[in-house]
Write an enzyme that holds these catalytic residues in place. Structure first.
Site, mmCIF file in Angstrom:
data_model
loop_
_atom_site.group_PDB
_atom_site.id
_atom_site.type_symbol
_atom_site.label_atom_id
_atom_site.label_comp_id
_atom_site.label_asym_id
_atom_site.label_seq_id
_atom_site.Cartn_x
_atom_site.Cartn_y
_atom_site.Cartn_z
ATOM 1 N N LYS A 55 10.391 -7.851 5.110
ATOM 2 C CA LYS A 55 11.035 -6.546 4.922
ATOM 3 C C LYS A 55 12.240 -6.388 5.837
ATOM 4 C CE LYS A 55 7.627 -3.782 2.618
ATOM 5 N NZ LYS A 55 6.844 -2.560 2.554
ATOM 6 N N LYS B 199 5.366 -14.102 -5.377
ATOM 7 C CA LYS B 199 4.441 -13.010 -5.737
ATOM 8 C C LYS B 199 5.104 -12.024 -6.707
ATOM 9 C CE LYS B 199 3.946 -9.396 -2.956
ATOM 10 N NZ LYS B 199 3.577 -8.394 -1.947
ATOM 11 N N LYS C 222 6.888 -5.219 -6.754
ATOM 12 C CA LYS C 222 7.571 -4.006 -7.205
ATOM 13 C C LYS C 222 9.066 -4.095 -6.971
ATOM 14 C CE LYS C 222 4.244 -1.483 -4.829
ATOM 15 N NZ LYS C 222 3.581 -0.363 -4.194
HETATM 16 P P1 TYM Z 1 1.014 -2.301 -1.731
HETATM 17 O O1 TYM Z 1 1.290 -0.892 -2.102
HETATM 18 O O2 TYM Z 1 2.158 -3.228 -1.559
HETATM 19 O O3 TYM Z 1 0.045 -2.936 -2.800
HETATM 20 C C1 TYM Z 1 -1.137 -2.293 -3.213
HETATM 21 C C2 TYM Z 1 -2.216 -3.315 -3.485
HETATM 22 O O4 TYM Z 1 -1.794 -4.229 -4.498
HETATM 23 C C3 TYM Z 1 -1.994 -5.558 -4.043
HETATM 24 N N1 TYM Z 1 -0.949 -6.416 -4.637
HETATM 25 C C4 TYM Z 1 -1.198 -7.525 -5.338
HETATM 26 N N2 TYM Z 1 -2.344 -8.136 -5.673
HETATM 27 C C5 TYM Z 1 -2.253 -9.261 -6.398
HETATM 28 N N3 TYM Z 1 -1.080 -9.801 -6.812
HETATM 29 C C6 TYM Z 1 0.097 -9.218 -6.508
HETATM 30 N N4 TYM Z 1 1.238 -9.753 -6.927
HETATM 31 C C7 TYM Z 1 0.071 -8.037 -5.724
HETATM 32 N N5 TYM Z 1 1.029 -7.199 -5.243
HETATM 33 C C8 TYM Z 1 0.390 -6.223 -4.581
HETATM 34 C C9 TYM Z 1 -1.863 -5.486 -2.525
HETATM 35 O O5 TYM Z 1 -2.501 -6.563 -1.903
HETATM 36 C C10 TYM Z 1 -2.562 -4.167 -2.245
HETATM 37 O O6 TYM Z 1 -3.959 -4.344 -2.176
HETATM 38 N N6 TYM Z 1 0.068 -1.995 3.135
HETATM 39 C C11 TYM Z 1 -0.508 -1.816 1.819
HETATM 40 C C12 TYM Z 1 -1.047 -0.433 1.576
HETATM 41 C C13 TYM Z 1 -2.032 0.035 2.578
HETATM 42 C C14 TYM Z 1 -3.383 -0.348 2.659
HETATM 43 C C15 TYM Z 1 -3.898 0.360 3.771
HETATM 44 C C16 TYM Z 1 -4.184 -1.207 1.902
HETATM 45 C C17 TYM Z 1 -1.776 0.901 3.591
HETATM 46 N N7 TYM Z 1 -2.903 1.102 4.296
HETATM 47 C C18 TYM Z 1 -5.233 0.198 4.169
HETATM 48 C C19 TYM Z 1 -5.524 -1.357 2.309
HETATM 49 C C20 TYM Z 1 -6.019 -0.652 3.396
HETATM 50 C C21 TYM Z 1 0.562 -2.090 0.794
HETATM 51 O O7 TYM Z 1 1.737 -1.961 1.056
HETATM 52 O O8 TYM Z 1 0.077 -2.361 -0.451
#
Ligand code: TYM
Length: 334
Positions: A115, A197, A200
């Site tokens: 990032k 990966k 978004k």
């Molecule tokens: P975020 O918003 O980027 O993604 C949300 C969830 O989607 C999963 N994910 C994927 N899984 C499989 N393949 C992919 N290409 C893929 N892209 C995204 C992510 O692993 C995630 O589970 N930091 C976290 C949000 C967060 C969080 C937390 C998660 C904040 N606090 C506490 C768990 C517990 C995030 O940015 O996820």
């Protein structure tokens, strides 16, 4: 434990448009696990402002994401679905945990490095301490299990390290959480570059399937998916494009890779792509329909937002008060 049940916490950012990766890597598993655990599912809007957001858009996206959690099948009466910003305990615990996390640990976080490279003009302190806030999210509810995709594993390891460090000093304060990865779908790759990966923030719209894509768009994106010239359908790292398609297919149909490979034995890539596209559209279609319906019911969503924020605050405060006492903050006088 809450009422004899183990606790689950997870969250998603309301940034950008949700992808099939978010759905198969996380949301789908959340629904599967929601009966077994006492669940907290947060729309993590505090995390979102580590990169610049348009305020009106962030508000709208956060509401859409909360609605989508319900549309995906999470019952908001049983699962605590809420906005992170409505529970001040996240930020408060985050501050305390900041004082128990080393710069060296945060410097190693690959997501921070990615990032920071992407937003070189805005490498703010929040971006750096983002994983500490994530640790606070999880530890605040004494979560036993955290369903996430593979990309969040490093943050989860840090959470465990910080919790263990804190417990080592003050006794058993935090539950040490475990990650939950689904059998398939924990890392969905880009359809245009299967070594990357699905994300978004990918600039190429053909690289990601978005949760709100209509059937024609989904089918078209899979038709264009980058594969290889091996001309055989096998589940192997040598063929990352095909492996990704099979992973997506398995996540949508609950089949194993072996079953899927057998099913497509001797068939062409075109047929596989069409079948995967249809399987994805079949899974997303009902979610989209329910999302449209729910979005119209403002009063219902408002009520959930209020009720669940109260519930989340109750449990968050329980942990926060305990932590504040442990570190030596003066007791409140009533
Ligand atoms: P975020 O918003 O980027 O993604 C949300 C969830 O989607 C999963 N994910 C994927 N899984 C499989 N393949 C992919 N290409 C893929 N892209 C995204 C992510 O692993 C995630 O589970 N930091 C976290 C949000 C967060 C969080 C937390 C998660 C904040 N606090 C506490 C768990 C517990 C995030 O940015 O996820």
């Amino acid at each position: 434990m809450i009422d004899g049940k183990k606790v689950l916490f997870s969250g998603m950012q309301a940034t950008g448009t949700l992808t099939l990766g978010n759905y198969l890597g996380a949301l789908q598993n959340w629904v599967k696990l929601s009966d077994e655990y006492e669940c907290f599912y947060s729309v993590v809007d505090l995390h979102s402002i580590t990169v610049r957001q348009n305020p009106a858009e962030l508000r709208k996206r956060a509401r859409n994401l909360l609605t989508l959690y319900i549309a995906a099948g999470l019952d908001p009466k049983k699962n605590c679905i809420y906005y992170q910003s409505h529970v001040s305990g996240h930020a408060e615990l985050s501050w305390i945990l900041n004082c128990f996390t080393y710069m060296g640990e945060l410097n190693r976080m690959t997501q921070f490095k990615d990032k920071a490279a992407k937003h070189a003009d805005n490498i703010n302190a929040g971006l750096f301490t983002y994983p500490v806030l994530m640790a606070a999210d999880i530890l605040l509810y004494q979560a036993d299990v955290v369903p996430v995709g593979i990309d969040q594993m490093q943050h989860l390891e840090l959470t465990r390290d910080v919790a263990q460090r804190f417990n080592g000093i003050y006794g058993d304060v935090f539950t040490i959480p475990e990650a939950y990865l689904g059998k398939s779908g924990a890392k969905i790759m880009s359809l245009q570059d299967p070594l990357k990966k699905m994300s978004k923030s990918d600039e190429n719209p053909n690289a990601s399937v978005y949760l709100m894509d209509d059937t024609d768009t989904i089918i078209r994106k899979f038709k264009r998916a980058v594969t290889d010239s091996f001309a055989q359908i096998a589940y192997t790292d040598e063929q990352p494009g095909i492996k990704n398609l099979l992973d997506i297919y398995c996540s949508c149909t609950a089949k194993t890779p072996e079953e899927a490979v057998k099913e497509f034995d001797g068939r062409g890539y075109g047929e596989l792509k069409a079948a995967v596209g249809e399987a994805v559209a079949d899974v997303l279609g009902p979610v989209q329909k329910r999302f449209e319906e729910l979005s119209k019911d403002k009063a219902y969503i408002d009520e959930i937002i209020k009720e669940n924020a109260d519930k989340a605050n109750y449990y968050a405060m329980k942990t926060l008060r305990k932590v504040q006492k442990k570190v030596g903050f003066p007791e409140r006088i009533r």
